[in-house]
Design a protein around this motif. Sequence first.
Motif, PDB file in Angstrom:
ATOM      1  N   VAL A 137      -2.422  -0.954   4.731  1.00 33.76           N
ATOM      2  CA  VAL A 137      -3.415  -1.683   3.820  1.00 33.76           C
ATOM      3  C   VAL A 137      -4.720  -0.853   3.683  1.00 33.76           C
ATOM      4  O   VAL A 137      -5.240  -1.045   2.635  1.00 33.76           O
ATOM      5  CB  VAL A 137      -3.689  -3.127   4.510  1.00 33.76           C
ATOM      6  N   LEU A 138      -5.033   0.071   4.627  1.00 31.59           N
ATOM      7  CA  LEU A 138      -6.534   0.736   4.636  1.00 31.59           C
ATOM      8  C   LEU A 138      -6.190   2.125   4.103  1.00 31.59           C
ATOM      9  O   LEU A 138      -5.220   2.722   4.230  1.00 31.59           O
ATOM     10  CB  LEU A 138      -7.071   0.745   6.144  1.00 31.59           C
ATOM     11  N   SER A 139      -7.289   2.616   3.353  1.00 27.52           N
ATOM     12  CA  SER A 139      -7.097   3.954   2.852  1.00 27.52           C
ATOM     13  C   SER A 139      -7.678   4.756   3.936  1.00 27.52           C
ATOM     14  O   SER A 139      -8.627   4.338   4.837  1.00 27.52           O
ATOM     15  CB  SER A 139      -7.818   3.959   1.583  1.00 27.52           C
TER      16      SER A 139
ATOM     17  N   LEU B 269      -9.144  -8.282   4.472  1.00 22.82           N
ATOM     18  CA  LEU B 269      -8.243  -9.365   4.916  1.00 22.82           C
ATOM     19  C   LEU B 269      -6.956  -9.250   4.513  1.00 22.82           C
ATOM     20  O   LEU B 269      -6.668  -8.600   3.337  1.00 22.82           O
ATOM     21  CB  LEU B 269      -8.817 -10.640   4.501  1.00 22.82           C
ATOM     22  N   THR B 270      -6.089  -9.412   5.332  1.00 29.30           N
ATOM     23  CA  THR B 270      -4.575  -9.569   4.943  1.00 29.30           C
ATOM     24  C   THR B 270      -3.870 -10.631   5.875  1.00 29.30           C
ATOM     25  O   THR B 270      -4.417 -11.350   6.548  1.00 29.30           O
ATOM     26  CB  THR B 270      -3.898  -7.985   4.991  1.00 29.30           C
TER      27      THR B 270
ATOM     28  N   VAL C 280     -16.291  -7.986   1.503  1.00 30.14           N
ATOM     29  CA  VAL C 280     -14.840  -8.308   1.718  1.00 30.14           C
ATOM     30  C   VAL C 280     -13.747  -8.217   0.456  1.00 30.14           C
ATOM     31  O   VAL C 280     -14.250  -8.468  -0.434  1.00 30.14           O
ATOM     32  CB  VAL C 280     -14.800  -9.502   2.240  1.00 30.14           C
ATOM     33  N   ARG C 281     -12.644  -7.483   0.932  1.00 33.88           N
ATOM     34  CA  ARG C 281     -11.687  -7.716  -0.206  1.00 33.88           C
ATOM     35  C   ARG C 281     -10.149  -8.025   0.636  1.00 33.88           C
ATOM     36  O   ARG C 281     -10.079  -7.980   1.806  1.00 33.88           O
ATOM     37  CB  ARG C 281     -11.506  -6.210  -0.786  1.00 33.88           C
ATOM     38  N   VAL C 282      -9.449  -8.652  -0.376  1.00 36.34           N
ATOM     39  CA  VAL C 282      -8.001  -8.842   0.424  1.00 36.34           C
ATOM     40  C   VAL C 282      -7.102  -7.612   0.161  1.00 36.34           C
ATOM     41  O   VAL C 282      -7.180  -6.994  -0.961  1.00 36.34           O
ATOM     42  CB  VAL C 282      -7.289 -10.019  -0.342  1.00 36.34           C
ATOM     43  N   GLY C 283      -6.464  -7.041   0.974  1.00 36.92           N
ATOM     44  CA  GLY C 283      -5.659  -6.021   1.093  1.00 36.92           C
ATOM     45  C   GLY C 283      -4.069  -6.363   1.176  1.00 36.92           C
ATOM     46  O   GLY C 283      -3.817  -7.263   1.954  1.00 36.92           O
ATOM     47  N   GLU C 284      -3.250  -5.394   0.565  1.00 39.77           N
ATOM     48  CA  GLU C 284      -1.880  -5.714   0.722  1.00 39.77           C
ATOM     49  C   GLU C 284      -1.095  -4.469   0.306  1.00 39.77           C
ATOM     50  O   GLU C 284      -1.690  -3.592  -0.203  1.00 39.77           O
ATOM     51  CB  GLU C 284      -1.538  -6.968  -0.026  1.00 39.77           C
ATOM     52  N   PRO C 285       0.100  -4.328   0.737  1.00 43.59           N
ATOM     53  CA  PRO C 285       0.864  -3.095   0.433  1.00 43.59           C
ATOM     54  C   PRO C 285       1.062  -3.121  -1.055  1.00 43.59           C
ATOM     55  O   PRO C 285       1.072  -4.159  -1.760  1.00 43.59           O
ATOM     56  CB  PRO C 285       2.145  -3.365   1.172  1.00 43.59           C
ATOM     57  N   ASP C 286       1.261  -2.034  -1.591  1.00 42.53           N
ATOM     58  CA  ASP C 286       1.491  -2.022  -3.230  1.00 42.53           C
ATOM     59  C   ASP C 286       2.663  -2.992  -3.581  1.00 42.53           C
ATOM     60  O   ASP C 286       3.744  -3.107  -2.698  1.00 42.53           O
ATOM     61  CB  ASP C 286       1.822  -0.444  -3.758  1.00 42.53           C
TER      62      ASP C 286
ATOM     63  N   SER D 225       2.306  -6.791   5.325  1.00 46.49           N
ATOM     64  CA  SER D 225       1.349  -5.829   5.622  1.00 46.49           C
ATOM     65  C   SER D 225       1.837  -4.961   7.000  1.00 46.49           C
ATOM     66  O   SER D 225       2.137  -3.787   7.202  1.00 46.49           O
ATOM     67  CB  SER D 225       0.072  -6.206   5.735  1.00 46.49           C
ATOM     68  N   THR D 226       2.496  -5.826   7.983  1.00 49.90           N
ATOM     69  CA  THR D 226       2.841  -5.464   9.375  1.00 49.90           C
ATOM     70  C   THR D 226       4.122  -4.809   9.113  1.00 49.90           C
ATOM     71  O   THR D 226       4.094  -3.727   9.697  1.00 49.90           O
ATOM     72  CB  THR D 226       2.646  -6.819  10.359  1.00 49.90           C
TER      73      THR D 226
END
Length: 424
Positions: free
Chosen positions: A194-196, A325-326, A347-353, A380-381
Motif C-alpha cells: 500500500v505504501l510508496s 488507511l486500509t 489522510v488518504r485511503v490506500g489499497e493495492p492497484d 492489502s495484507t
Amino acid sequence: MKRRIVTGLDIGTTKICALIAEVSEEDNIEIVGIGLAPSNGLRKGIVVDIDKTTHAIKSAIQKAERMAGQKVDSAYVGIAGAHIKSINSHGVVAVTGEEKEIKESDINRVLDAAKIIPVSSEEDILHVLPREFIIDGSPGIQDPLGMSGIRLEVETHIIKGVSTSIQNLVKSVLRAGLSVEEVVLEPLASSQAVLSEDEKELGVVLVDIGGGTTDVIVFHEGSIAHTSVLPVGGNHVSNDIAVGLRTPVSEAEKIKIMHGSVISERVDDNDKIEVLSASGRERKMLSRKMLSQVIEPRMGEIFSLVKKELDKVGPRDLTPAGMVLTGGASLLEDSEELASNITELPVRVGEPDYVSGLSNIIDNPVYIKKGDTVPRAIFSTAVGLVEYGINNSDAKTSSAGKKNSKEVVSNFFSKLKDWFSEFF
Ligand SMILES: Nc1ncnc2c1ncn2[C@@H]1O[C@H](COP(=O)(O)OP(=O)(O)OP(=O)(O)O)[C@@H](O)[C@H]1O
Ligand SMILES: [Mg+2]
C-alpha cells in the motif's frame, strides 16, 4: 523456464484470503490463484478455535488452488493480535577478517547481538528488522555488505509475540496441509502493498483497520520506527450498532456497510434507513443520523488510540507524508476526515492497484456497498504477504530483483475479474 510458487495466506478475523503467485527466474510475477473464506475461529486477530480456522484455511487454499490449477505446499502467513509487541534495539560487533571488509557473517553477528533483548519464556521473536547500519560511527547505511570498517553497529526494530498464539496459528496452517515459510506481521505485509517508497522515506503511518484489530506501522526515513496491534476494529462497530439500534449483529453489519458514516453532523436529519428488529420479525424505520451517532464514537476511539501510538514515536512532523488507511473498516464514509481531525495528519485511503467491476461477481454480498466495486482495501495484507515472500525467499538472489506492489497487483487485479466470474 523454471518458475517458483509463492503463496500468501492472510488469516484475518473476518476472512481468510489465500493468494498464489508464480515467479519466473527473471522475477516476473504472475498471480495465478485467489481463494476467500469467511473466518470464524479468530477473536481480535488471535486463533481461538483451531478446527474452525483449519477448516477455513483449507477452503481458501482449495479455491486458490483450483484457480491456479496446481497444488501449493507452503505459505507466508500473516499474524496480528494484541500479544504482538515491538522494541527498538542496538547491536555492535568488531568486523572480522584481515581485510576488514564487512561480510555476510559480520551482518548476521551484529543482528544476533541486537537480538539480545528481554524476551520472556512465553514469547518468541518474529522479526529482526534492520533500521540502519553504522560503520565506524557513520550512520545511515542500508546495506553494509562489502564496505570497509572496523566497528559495525545496527539499529533494529524487533517484533515479538506470545509463543502459544504463534503456535496456534502455525498449527492451524499445518493441519490444513501446508507448511509455513514464515510468519509475517500483518501491517508489515500491508505496508509493502500500500505504501510508496517516497512515503516511507518521508515518514508515514499505515493504519489497517480490519474486523478484529487495528494494525499500526510507522516509517521514518525509509525504516520502521514503530509497530503496534490494537485489539479493536470493524466488528466492534457492528456490535455497537446491534446494541444501539436493537438489531441482530448480522443486520448491523449490513447496515453499517450500506449506510454507515463516521461524522454524524454531516448526515441529513431526514435520511431514514430500514432496520430489522431484534426479534428478526419486523422492520422499523430509523434515522441514518442515529446510526452515525453510534459509529462515530467507536471510530473516534480507534483513531484516538492510533494517535496515542503516534505520540509514543515522537512529534507529528516525523510523518510528513501523513496517514494511510486500509483494511475493510477504513471504507466507512468520511473515515479519512475523522482520522485527520483526531490525529492532525493528512489522510488518504490506500489499497493495492485494482481493476474495477468485481462487485457483481464476488460471492460475499456483505462486502458489497451499494453499487460500488468490491473493496480492494481488504486485499492489502494478502498482496503484501506475496510481495514479502517474493522479496524474502531464499531463491531471491539480489535486492535488484525486488518487485514493488504496482508490478505485483496490476497483474493480479487484471486477472481477478475472470477468476471471480468463474468461481464465485
Ligand atoms: N465497504 C465497507 N464499508 C465499511 N466497512 C466495511 C466494508 N467492507 C468491509 N467492512 C468491514 O471491514 C471489516 C473487515 O475488514 P478486513 O477484511 O480488512 O478484516 P480482517 O482482515 O478479516 O480482520 P483483522 O485484520 O482485524 O484480523 C469488517 O468489520 C467489515 O464490516
Ligand atoms: Mg486483516
